[in-house]
Design a protein around this motif. Structure first.
Motif, PDB file in Angstrom:
ATOM      1  N   LYS A 270       0.851  -1.291   0.077  1.00  0.00           N
ATOM      2  CA  LYS A 270      -0.081  -0.173  -0.046  1.00  0.00           C
ATOM      3  C   LYS A 270       0.883   1.277  -0.148  1.00  0.00           C
ATOM      4  O   LYS A 270       0.434   2.347   0.075  1.00  0.00           O
ATOM      5  CB  LYS A 270      -0.960  -0.048   1.095  1.00  0.00           C
ATOM      6  CG  LYS A 270      -1.773  -1.440   1.493  1.00  0.00           C
ATOM      7  CD  LYS A 270      -2.657  -1.481   0.212  1.00  0.00           C
ATOM      8  CE  LYS A 270      -3.582  -2.630   0.153  1.00  0.00           C
ATOM      9  NZ  LYS A 270      -4.501  -2.806  -0.910  1.00  0.00           N
ATOM     10  N   LYS A 271       2.033   1.131  -0.097  1.00  0.00           N
ATOM     11  CA  LYS A 271       2.999   2.200  -0.519  1.00  0.00           C
ATOM     12  C   LYS A 271       3.608   2.446  -1.656  1.00  0.00           C
ATOM     13  O   LYS A 271       3.661   1.220  -2.441  1.00  0.00           O
ATOM     14  CB  LYS A 271       4.156   1.972   0.810  1.00  0.00           C
ATOM     15  CG  LYS A 271       3.694   2.010   2.197  1.00  0.00           C
ATOM     16  CD  LYS A 271       4.902   2.134   3.204  1.00  0.00           C
ATOM     17  CE  LYS A 271       4.468   2.050   4.565  1.00  0.00           C
ATOM     18  NZ  LYS A 271       5.791   2.060   5.495  1.00  0.00           N
ATOM     19  N   PRO A 272       3.893   3.557  -1.985  1.00  0.00           N
ATOM     20  CA  PRO A 272       4.793   3.566  -3.471  1.00  0.00           C
ATOM     21  C   PRO A 272       5.790   2.823  -3.590  1.00  0.00           C
ATOM     22  O   PRO A 272       6.674   2.909  -2.699  1.00  0.00           O
ATOM     23  CB  PRO A 272       4.934   5.268  -3.947  1.00  0.00           C
ATOM     24  CG  PRO A 272       4.075   6.034  -2.632  1.00  0.00           C
ATOM     25  CD  PRO A 272       3.871   5.022  -1.729  1.00  0.00           C
ATOM     26  N   GLY A 273       5.824   2.060  -4.675  1.00  0.00           N
ATOM     27  CA  GLY A 273       7.071   1.205  -4.832  1.00  0.00           C
ATOM     28  C   GLY A 273       8.102   2.130  -5.291  1.00  0.00           C
ATOM     29  O   GLY A 273       8.299   2.975  -6.207  1.00  0.00           O
ATOM     30  N   MET A 274       9.490   1.538  -4.841  1.00  0.00           N
ATOM     31  CA  MET A 274      10.641   2.235  -5.576  1.00  0.00           C
ATOM     32  C   MET A 274      11.751   1.019  -5.950  1.00  0.00           C
ATOM     33  O   MET A 274      12.069   0.255  -4.981  1.00  0.00           O
ATOM     34  CB  MET A 274      11.185   3.206  -4.669  1.00  0.00           C
ATOM     35  CG  MET A 274      12.360   3.863  -5.084  1.00  0.00           C
ATOM     36  SD  MET A 274      12.827   5.412  -4.145  1.00  0.00           S
ATOM     37  CE  MET A 274      12.980   4.836  -2.241  1.00  0.00           C
TER      38      MET A 274
ATOM     39  N   GLN B 275       6.096  -0.362 -16.416  1.00  0.00           N
ATOM     40  CA  GLN B 275       5.262   0.747 -16.799  1.00  0.00           C
ATOM     41  C   GLN B 275       3.626   0.415 -16.882  1.00  0.00           C
ATOM     42  O   GLN B 275       2.761   0.983 -16.514  1.00  0.00           O
ATOM     43  CB  GLN B 275       5.771   1.120 -18.147  1.00  0.00           C
ATOM     44  CG  GLN B 275       6.844   1.806 -18.288  1.00  0.00           C
ATOM     45  CD  GLN B 275       7.816   2.099 -19.482  1.00  0.00           C
ATOM     46  OE1 GLN B 275       7.434   1.236 -20.376  1.00  0.00           O
ATOM     47  NE2 GLN B 275       8.340   3.137 -19.888  1.00  0.00           N
ATOM     48  N   GLN B 276       3.444  -0.893 -17.331  1.00  0.00           N
ATOM     49  CA  GLN B 276       2.034  -1.455 -17.421  1.00  0.00           C
ATOM     50  C   GLN B 276       1.542  -1.485 -15.927  1.00  0.00           C
ATOM     51  O   GLN B 276       0.227  -1.599 -15.602  1.00  0.00           O
ATOM     52  CB  GLN B 276       2.199  -2.757 -18.065  1.00  0.00           C
ATOM     53  CG  GLN B 276       2.444  -2.729 -19.419  1.00  0.00           C
ATOM     54  CD  GLN B 276       2.740  -4.080 -20.289  1.00  0.00           C
ATOM     55  OE1 GLN B 276       2.487  -5.140 -19.374  1.00  0.00           O
ATOM     56  NE2 GLN B 276       3.083  -4.425 -21.375  1.00  0.00           N
ATOM     57  N   ASN B 277       2.437  -1.447 -15.059  1.00  0.00           N
ATOM     58  CA  ASN B 277       1.916  -1.555 -13.528  1.00  0.00           C
ATOM     59  C   ASN B 277       1.991  -0.246 -12.892  1.00  0.00           C
ATOM     60  O   ASN B 277       2.072  -0.283 -11.781  1.00  0.00           O
ATOM     61  CB  ASN B 277       2.760  -2.659 -12.913  1.00  0.00           C
ATOM     62  CG  ASN B 277       2.107  -4.070 -13.017  1.00  0.00           C
ATOM     63  OD1 ASN B 277       1.487  -4.347 -12.579  1.00  0.00           O
ATOM     64  ND2 ASN B 277       3.061  -4.767 -14.056  1.00  0.00           N
ATOM     65  N   GLY B 278       2.015   0.697 -13.613  1.00  0.00           N
ATOM     66  CA  GLY B 278       1.777   2.105 -12.942  1.00  0.00           C
ATOM     67  C   GLY B 278       3.101   2.927 -12.383  1.00  0.00           C
ATOM     68  O   GLY B 278       3.153   3.600 -11.737  1.00  0.00           O
ATOM     69  N   TYR B 279       4.222   2.270 -13.131  1.00  0.00           N
ATOM     70  CA  TYR B 279       5.593   2.818 -12.634  1.00  0.00           C
ATOM     71  C   TYR B 279       6.042   3.776 -13.619  1.00  0.00           C
ATOM     72  O   TYR B 279       5.868   3.635 -14.881  1.00  0.00           O
ATOM     73  CB  TYR B 279       6.489   1.685 -12.395  1.00  0.00           C
ATOM     74  CG  TYR B 279       6.476   1.043 -10.898  1.00  0.00           C
ATOM     75  CD1 TYR B 279       7.090   1.477  -9.970  1.00  0.00           C
ATOM     76  CD2 TYR B 279       5.299   0.157 -10.873  1.00  0.00           C
ATOM     77  CE1 TYR B 279       6.940   0.840  -8.658  1.00  0.00           C
ATOM     78  CE2 TYR B 279       5.297  -0.660  -9.618  1.00  0.00           C
ATOM     79  CZ  TYR B 279       6.036  -0.155  -8.728  1.00  0.00           C
ATOM     80  OH  TYR B 279       6.055  -0.979  -7.421  1.00  0.00           O
TER      81      TYR B 279
END
Length: 313
Positions: free
Chosen positions: A159-163, A232-236
């Protein structure tokens, strides 16, 4: 008589060849035996010799694979033990000077039921390939790489932005270890490396990561362009680091899902990976500094993005 005629053309010709007086021992040497015939595998032109050479090469490779990967040095070994790095044994050189670090390492290993094996210093030199082990080595099993799809799923579940960090053309395991350590320090979710022409998680990388490789997952993938598109397809947003970037770290918002692509100091990011990045970003530095080491550049960006996320809350 014709044979005694002194006129031109009057000389008797003969077909005799060779020396007229003795043979200089050549006949005797020629009759001397040459000794027993060498074995087929000892004759360089024989197929059996080639098979022997190939067999010896495989045996050397098998021996090298059987040698355990060792993290060496008292501080790195202790850090790995504290981080509960998967290990199979602790090796201590006979007669090694004792200090608090060595005693703590032995005590910690014993507490984890790891075998503590005392070996000759020359044997430890051979196992490590050099004498810079400080009398201690921690044997670790082959690293188990993660799957990039699992990494993306785990980041989404948090639930946190991934990096994440993608390393492209990085062949020095010390750089890999340093990046793994920075990813762990600044709240990143993992590292992705190529299957070929890349450093792997070896004992050197374990040592440089100071044990954080036990907690920061590393995925190894064959096609880095496909990995970029998967993120990119997963919103990154995929950000490539390059000195000639069209954005700078000072103005980039790294609080959303982001992937940082780092290339080598010499080659940079490979063409196809670069072309598929959403942004090419540079790190502001003093003009007389041409470039930053790959692990340093990754650490700087990770630190800034982590700072932005803390402020955003």
């Amino acid at each position: 008589m014709a044979g005694n005629d002194s006129r031109r053309g009057g000389l008797r010709k003969t077909n005799k060849k060779g020396a007229t007086k003795g043979s200089g021992g050549q006949v005797r040497r020629g009759l001397k035996g040459k000794g027993p015939t060498p074995k087929a595998e000892d004759r360089t032109y024989h197929a059996a010799h080639k098979r022997k050479v190939e067999r010896d090469r495989r045996d050397r490779g098998r021996h090298q694979r059987e040698m355990p990967e060792l993290v060496v040095g008292r501080n790195p070994v202790l850090e790995c033990l504290h981080a509960r790095v998967p290990a199979t044994a602790l090796y201590v050189a006979e007669g090694a000077a004792n200090d608090e670090r060595l005693s703590e390492a032995v005590h910690t290993a014993a507490g984890r039921n790891l075998p503590v094996l005392e070996v000759n210093k020359l044997e430890l030199d051979r196992m490590t390939g050099n004498g810079m082990h400080q009398g201690i080595g921690l044997a670790i099993p082959p690293y188990e790489y993660a799957d990039v799809h699992d990494l993306i799923a785990n980041a989404a579940a948090s639930k946190k932005p991934g990096m994440f960090v993608i390393l492209d053309n990085i062949t020095d395991p010390r750089n890999l270890g340093a990046v793994i350590r920075s990813v762990g320090a600044f709240g990143g979710n993992g590292v992705i490396i190529p299957e070929r022409r890349s450093a792997s998680v070896t004992a050197v990388a374990w040592r440089t990561s100071a044990g954080t490789a036990a907690r920061v997952p590393v995925a190894k993938e064959t096609n880095m362009t496909r990995v970029v598109k998967e993120f990119q397809q997963n919103g990154y947003q995929v950000v490539g680091l390059d000195a000639g970037g069209d954005h700078t770290l000072d103005t980039y918002d790294g609080t959303d899902n982001v992937v940082i692509v780092v290339g080598s100091e010499g080659k940079g990011i490979s063409r196809l990976v670069r072309e598929n990045c959403d942004t090419i970003m540079s790190i502001p530095t003093e003009g007389w500094v041409e470039s930053l080491n790959a692990s340093v550049a990754a650490g700087v960006v990770l630190s800034e993005f982590s700072r932005q996320r803390r402020i955003k809350g």
